[in-house]
Design a protein around this motif. Structure first.
Motif, PDB file in Angstrom:
ATOM      1  N   SER A 168       5.658  -5.524   9.835  1.00 24.02           N
ATOM      2  CA  SER A 168       6.730  -6.232   9.132  1.00 24.02           C
ATOM      3  C   SER A 168       7.597  -5.267   8.333  1.00 24.02           C
ATOM      4  O   SER A 168       8.831  -5.352   8.337  1.00 24.02           O
ATOM      5  N   PHE A 194      10.557 -13.278  11.614  1.00 21.53           N
ATOM      6  CA  PHE A 194      10.883 -11.952  12.121  1.00 21.53           C
ATOM      7  C   PHE A 194      12.388 -11.711  12.118  1.00 21.53           C
ATOM      8  O   PHE A 194      12.849 -10.618  11.809  1.00 21.53           O
ATOM      9  N   ILE A 303       8.102 -10.301   2.516  1.00 24.05           N
ATOM     10  CA  ILE A 303       7.011  -9.801   3.349  1.00 24.05           C
ATOM     11  C   ILE A 303       5.684  -9.832   2.598  1.00 24.05           C
ATOM     12  O   ILE A 303       4.621  -9.959   3.205  1.00 24.05           O
ATOM     13  N   ARG A 325      -0.071 -12.890   7.634  1.00 26.22           N
ATOM     14  CA  ARG A 325       1.215 -12.341   8.047  1.00 26.22           C
ATOM     15  C   ARG A 325       1.776 -11.522   6.895  1.00 26.22           C
ATOM     16  O   ARG A 325       1.765 -11.947   5.739  1.00 26.22           O
ATOM     17  N   GLY A 326       2.284 -10.342   7.194  1.00 26.80           N
ATOM     18  CA  GLY A 326       2.886  -9.510   6.156  1.00 26.80           C
ATOM     19  C   GLY A 326       1.853  -8.820   5.293  1.00 26.80           C
ATOM     20  O   GLY A 326       0.770  -8.462   5.755  1.00 26.80           O
TER      21      GLY A 326
END
Length: 334
Positions: A168, A194, A303, A325-326
């Motif tokens: 990311s 994204f 992020i 995520r991130g």
């Protein structure tokens, strides 16, 4: 500040079933190694290597019980080296921190002076750990690529493992630097995420998983930042344009690489190894300066997400399950 006799830390210890699991513990200050600089850690971050260390991977950490955490940012409490003084805000990322030396998942660390660098001007402590090793590795990869002639005008750059912290941040750093980014991920449901952090195109990782066995593939990108290894990395190399750069940053999928020599001897592809842990200090400072300035990710707060030390064991397991995520950064101040 009164230095306590004990402090909070996430300790990876063997449990009754024989497996190693992370848990919140009180740790004695006297248990820290006798190095030159004692630091009160205020923020750390969660990396894939930390999750491996916290769950008993002896390729990362040899002996247990152990405090993981390859990143730490905080305040100098004491220094036997004149390069630092009490009250300095400093950063430690990589080297042996969190591997076999007690790391940033504890409220105090004691480390060699040559591992320590001043907090880069323009970054807060929390922002430095939103970046951490993941952001530094992404920036080091781009630095080495550009040293080998990578330019935005050469064509798009593929980022594999795009949903992870390193991926990311790589997307956002590349995008800010003017590159067209192709994000390859298994998390295609997060397409808008994204796009919002700078990806021009989002593709399923299956599109970067060639099973044909062809020695060379249709050229699709001018460069690659790879975080996963294995067949995806092999595919990325074989589909890279002539004189492109492939930066190898991780092995989330596999540590193996099956590839022939033709991409290198016919297309002049450069395979760049990115080892952030042992990066020389002068280069380290140079790359961190870029991260605090020209390469500072614009979507850093999008992020990253802050968690507490108490919540860290749960997030370690979520990371290993591919459910994060991130970036996760940890507040150790409380």
């Amino acid at each position: 500040m009164v230095i306590p006799e004990t402090f909070k830390a996430i300790r990876a210890e063997e449990n009754s079933s024989g497996s190693i699991r992370p848990a919140l513990k009180e740790v004695s200050l006297d248990s820290l190694p006798a190095h030159e600089v004692l630091i009160r850690v205020e923020y750390s971050s969660l990396n894939y290597k930390d999750a491996l260390s916290a769950t008993g991977n002896r390729g990362v950490t040899r002996n247990y019980p152990h405090t993981p955490g390859i990143d730490a940012c905080g305040t100098v409490i004491y220094s036997a080296d004149q390069s630092f003084k009490k009250g300095d805000q400093v950063l430690v990322c990589g080297y042996d921190l969190g591997m076999n030396t007690p790391g940033g998942f504890g409220q105090y660390i004691q480390v060699p002076a040559d591992w320590v660098m001043p907090l880069p001007e323009g970054l807060s402590m929390s922002e430095s750990m939103m970046l951490g090793t993941a952001g530094f590795t992404a920036a080091l990869a781009l630095h080495k690529m550009e040293m080998n002639g990578q330019k935005p005008g050469n064509g798009p750059v593929l980022v594999t493992g795009a949903g992870g912290g390193l991926g990311s941040l790589a997307i956002n750093i590349l995008s800010r630097s003017g590159y067209q980014v192709i994000a390859a991920t298994g998390k295609t449901s997060a397409h808008e995420y994204f796009k919002s952090i700078g990806a021009a195109q989002v593709i399923d990782r299956e599109q970067v998983t060639d099973k044909s066995g062809k020695l060379l593939l249709r050229q699709r990108w001018a460069g690659v930042i790879d975080t996963v290894g294995g067949n995806i990395l092999s595919t990325a190399i074989r589909a890279c344009q002539p004189h492109g750069n492939v930066a190898v940053c991780g092995n989330a999928s596999s540590f193996e690489l099956a590839v022939n020599v033709y991409p290198f001897i016919l297309n002049g592809v450069n395979l760049l190894g990115i080892d952030s842990a042992t990066c020389p200090m002068e280069l380290r400072k140079q790359v961190w300066k870029k991260l605090a300035d020209d390469w500072r990710p614009e979507a850093l707060k999008m992020i990253s997400r802050e968690i507490s030390l108490e919540a860290l064991p749960e997030h370690i397991h979520l990371l290993l399950e591919g459910k994060i995520r991130g970036r996760m950064y940890i507040n150790l101040k409380d």
